[in-house]
Every structure is written in C-alpha cells, then in structure tokens.
Design a protein around this motif. Structure first.
Motif, PDB file in Angstrom:
ATOM      1  N   HIS A   1       0.839  -1.187  -0.096  1.00 14.94           N
ATOM      2  CA  HIS A   1      -0.155  -0.126   0.090  1.00 14.94           C
ATOM      3  C   HIS A   1       1.005   1.168   0.138  1.00 14.94           C
ATOM      4  O   HIS A   1       1.990   1.093   0.415  1.00 14.94           O
ATOM      5  N   THR A   2       0.135   2.504  -0.365  1.00 19.08           N
ATOM      6  CA  THR A   2       1.014   3.633  -0.585  1.00 19.08           C
ATOM      7  C   THR A   2       1.088   4.315   0.866  1.00 19.08           C
ATOM      8  O   THR A   2       0.272   3.864   1.798  1.00 19.08           O
ATOM      9  N   ILE A   3       1.963   5.290   1.055  1.00 19.31           N
ATOM     10  CA  ILE A   3       2.038   5.965   2.543  1.00 19.31           C
ATOM     11  C   ILE A   3       1.599   7.298   1.897  1.00 19.31           C
ATOM     12  O   ILE A   3       2.166   8.089   1.031  1.00 19.31           O
ATOM     13  N   SER A   4       0.543   7.873   2.639  1.00 21.14           N
ATOM     14  CA  SER A   4       0.159   9.207   2.315  1.00 21.14           C
ATOM     15  C   SER A   4       1.305  10.187   2.642  1.00 21.14           C
ATOM     16  O   SER A   4       1.894  10.192   3.539  1.00 21.14           O
ATOM     17  N   GLY A   5       1.373  11.085   1.597  1.00 19.77           N
ATOM     18  CA  GLY A   5       2.146  12.204   1.531  1.00 19.77           C
ATOM     19  C   GLY A   5       3.747  12.109   1.177  1.00 19.77           C
ATOM     20  O   GLY A   5       4.455  12.776   1.226  1.00 19.77           O
ATOM     21  N   VAL A   6       3.826  10.618   0.680  1.00 24.28           N
ATOM     22  CA  VAL A   6       5.421  10.092   0.302  1.00 24.28           C
ATOM     23  C   VAL A   6       5.173   9.731  -1.159  1.00 24.28           C
ATOM     24  O   VAL A   6       5.166   8.387  -1.040  1.00 24.28           O
ATOM     25  N   PRO A   7       5.103  10.309  -2.051  1.00 21.93           N
ATOM     26  CA  PRO A   7       4.926   9.744  -3.246  1.00 21.93           C
ATOM     27  C   PRO A   7       6.343   8.769  -3.752  1.00 21.93           C
ATOM     28  O   PRO A   7       7.300   9.324  -3.484  1.00 21.93           O
TER      29      PRO A   7
ATOM     30  N   LEU B   1       5.200  -2.972   1.869  1.00 15.92           N
ATOM     31  CA  LEU B   1       4.879  -4.187   1.524  1.00 15.92           C
ATOM     32  C   LEU B   1       4.843  -5.311   2.555  1.00 15.92           C
ATOM     33  O   LEU B   1       5.396  -5.134   3.551  1.00 15.92           O
ATOM     34  N   ASP B   2       3.606  -6.181   2.702  1.00 14.78           N
ATOM     35  CA  ASP B   2       3.554  -7.011   3.671  1.00 14.78           C
ATOM     36  C   ASP B   2       3.445  -8.494   3.178  1.00 14.78           C
ATOM     37  O   ASP B   2       2.741  -8.845   2.247  1.00 14.78           O
ATOM     38  N   ALA B   3       4.275  -9.256   3.877  1.00 17.29           N
ATOM     39  CA  ALA B   3       4.565 -10.496   3.322  1.00 17.29           C
ATOM     40  C   ALA B   3       4.370 -11.315   4.833  1.00 17.29           C
ATOM     41  O   ALA B   3       5.168 -11.266   5.595  1.00 17.29           O
TER      42      ALA B   3
ATOM     43  N   LEU C   1      -3.771 -10.158 -14.304  1.00 19.32           N
ATOM     44  CA  LEU C   1      -3.930  -8.683 -13.635  1.00 19.32           C
ATOM     45  C   LEU C   1      -5.507  -8.618 -13.630  1.00 19.32           C
ATOM     46  O   LEU C   1      -6.326  -8.815 -14.401  1.00 19.32           O
ATOM     47  N   GLU C   2      -5.951  -8.454 -12.190  1.00 14.99           N
ATOM     48  CA  GLU C   2      -6.959  -8.243 -12.019  1.00 14.99           C
ATOM     49  C   GLU C   2      -7.078  -6.677 -11.284  1.00 14.99           C
ATOM     50  O   GLU C   2      -6.450  -6.384 -10.463  1.00 14.99           O
ATOM     51  N   VAL C   3      -7.950  -5.863 -12.028  1.00 14.85           N
ATOM     52  CA  VAL C   3      -8.100  -4.510 -11.397  1.00 14.85           C
ATOM     53  C   VAL C   3      -9.293  -4.303 -10.820  1.00 14.85           C
ATOM     54  O   VAL C   3     -10.538  -4.715 -11.304  1.00 14.85           O
ATOM     55  N   VAL C   4      -9.355  -3.635  -9.671  1.00 13.14           N
ATOM     56  CA  VAL C   4     -10.529  -3.292  -8.897  1.00 13.14           C
ATOM     57  C   VAL C   4     -10.534  -1.826  -8.474  1.00 13.14           C
ATOM     58  O   VAL C   4      -9.618  -1.384  -7.905  1.00 13.14           O
ATOM     59  N   ALA C   5     -11.808  -1.434  -9.057  1.00  8.85           N
ATOM     60  CA  ALA C   5     -11.707   0.260  -8.702  1.00  8.85           C
ATOM     61  C   ALA C   5     -12.718   0.530  -7.540  1.00  8.85           C
ATOM     62  O   ALA C   5     -13.660  -0.561  -7.450  1.00  8.85           O
ATOM     63  N   GLY C   6     -12.409   1.127  -6.635  1.00 11.54           N
ATOM     64  CA  GLY C   6     -13.304   1.504  -5.435  1.00 11.54           C
ATOM     65  C   GLY C   6     -12.457   1.746  -4.178  1.00 11.54           C
ATOM     66  O   GLY C   6     -11.190   1.918  -4.122  1.00 11.54           O
ATOM     67  N   GLN C   7     -13.049   1.455  -2.890  1.00  7.86           N
ATOM     68  CA  GLN C   7     -12.291   1.796  -1.715  1.00  7.86           C
ATOM     69  C   GLN C   7     -11.321   0.664  -1.297  1.00  7.86           C
ATOM     70  O   GLN C   7     -11.718  -0.417  -1.698  1.00  7.86           O
ATOM     71  N   LEU C   8     -10.169   1.131  -0.644  1.00  9.48           N
ATOM     72  CA  LEU C   8      -8.966   0.329  -0.327  1.00  9.48           C
ATOM     73  C   LEU C   8      -9.576  -0.486   0.905  1.00  9.48           C
ATOM     74  O   LEU C   8     -10.208   0.154   1.724  1.00  9.48           O
ATOM     75  N   ARG C   9      -8.913  -1.605   1.248  1.00  9.37           N
ATOM     76  CA  ARG C   9      -9.363  -2.356   2.485  1.00  9.37           C
ATOM     77  C   ARG C   9      -8.206  -1.905   3.520  1.00  9.37           C
ATOM     78  O   ARG C   9      -6.991  -1.513   3.373  1.00  9.37           O
TER      79      ARG C   9
END
Length: 143
Positions: free
Chosen positions: A15-21, A26-28, A135-143
C-alpha cells in the motif's frame, strides 16, 4: 495485509504511504518492508532490486541446504545478481546474471551445488522459462 500461506501459494501485498509519493509498504505474512519506486525518494530498496534479491536469497538457501544435506564442507557462500534494463524495450530486462562463489569445496562440488540450485529454484526457473501472469483491477475503496 498479507494473506497466510495455503499449500504452495504465497501472497505479498502493498500500500501507498500518504504524503510520500513513490514510497510503499509491502506486507508478507507478518513482515513489512519499506520500498521506493525508481521515481520515489530513492532511499529504500526498489522493485528491480527486490527481484534480484529473490534470486540471490533462493540461491544461497538452496546451496546451503543441499551442501548440509550432502555433507559438503561449505564454509561460505556469496551470491550476486545483476540485470540490464532493455534498451530496445525498457519494459523488460534484457539480461540477468547470477555469480555464485562457494568456499570450502572444489570446482566440481561447487558446480554440483549450483546445478541443484538451477534445477530446483522456482524463482530462477520462472525467469529462465517464463510464466503466465494475470492482472485483476478493482476500482473502489481500499481495504
């Protein structure tokens, strides 16, 4: 969040980090790794380096395990990997090279250990032979 292992399936999510482009987490399983895109801050490991790291890690683990199992007196393993981004097609790597140095055994045993790595490592063989990908693309709210 990363999903638990089931059978032979491994999942890594990010997931992205807000404010740091260009910076991502990464989570494993329960492990977390900070990464940067090549357009990001450039302080953390980047995707291409992670790709090479997976090859290096698999080589070292495979060679160490095989040597231990066979009773070879390996006293050290050093592996490095490099790749070259495509010139004609920058969406791929034109060449990947892995160098393996094994201490404590002769050339014949070192070759045997390296051959076992190339025969059994799924990461190496995916690169060598290629694989299907989807590749699967899903638009909408992040979990």
């Amino acid at each position: 969040m990363s999903e638990a292992r089931s059978d032979n399936t491994v999942t890594v999510s990010g997931h992205t980090i807000s404010g740091v482009p260009g910076r991502f987490v990464l989570d494993a399983r329960t492990n977390h790794l900070l990464t940067d895109s090549r357009f990001g801050p450039g302080e953390s490991i980047q995707a291409g380096e992670l790709f090479l790291a997976s090859l290096v890690s698999c080589a070292m683990a495979n060679i160490e395990s095989t040597a231990t199992e066979a009773g070879y007196p390996v006293t050290g393993i050093q592996v490095s990997a490099t790749h070259t981004r495509g010139v004609a097609d920058p969406t791929r790597y034109d060449h990947t090279r892995i160098t393996v140095r094994i201490q404590g055994v002769g050339a014949s045993v070192a070759e045997t250990l390296a051959a076992r790595f190339t025969e059994t490592c799924p990461i190496y063989n995916t690169v060598r032979r290629g694989t299907g990908i989807e590749l699967e693309v899903v638009a909408g709210q992040l979990r």
